[in-house]
Design an enzyme around this catalytic site. Sequence first.
Site: not given
Length: 135
Positions: A52, A50, A83, A80
């Site tokens: 992040e 991801h 994260c 999400c």
Amino acid sequence: MKNYMLEALKQAEKASKKNEVPIGAVLVLNNKIIAKAFNKREKTRNVLAHAEVLVLQKGSKKIKDWRFDNCELYVTLEPCKMCTEILKQARIKKVYFGSKQMNNIDQDKLLDFEYKPNDCCENIIKEFFKSKRKK
């Protein structure tokens, strides 16, 4: 002051061009960008890739620490739950996001989140999935 969300959006655009879900992230320390990243799950075949997570990995190398007490994160889409937990562990000072996720009902109270509505952030994600449905 520099528009950090615009930089995150540029990262999201890079992701979109590489057929990745267009999410971009920028890590800021002392009003200076120390890392930028975008989703790379398709390329890496890694569920953890991801934006992040990747930006924290880059930032960690830059500051030589895993603690980001004085850092702010700008991300095009609300993080999400995975994260969010990682950002909490990383001790991120504040998270700004430009587009809300439909399924994130309650934001974690241990992190300082700020929703900064941004039409460009909203549109890039909508257009990406709209083009996927056409295929």
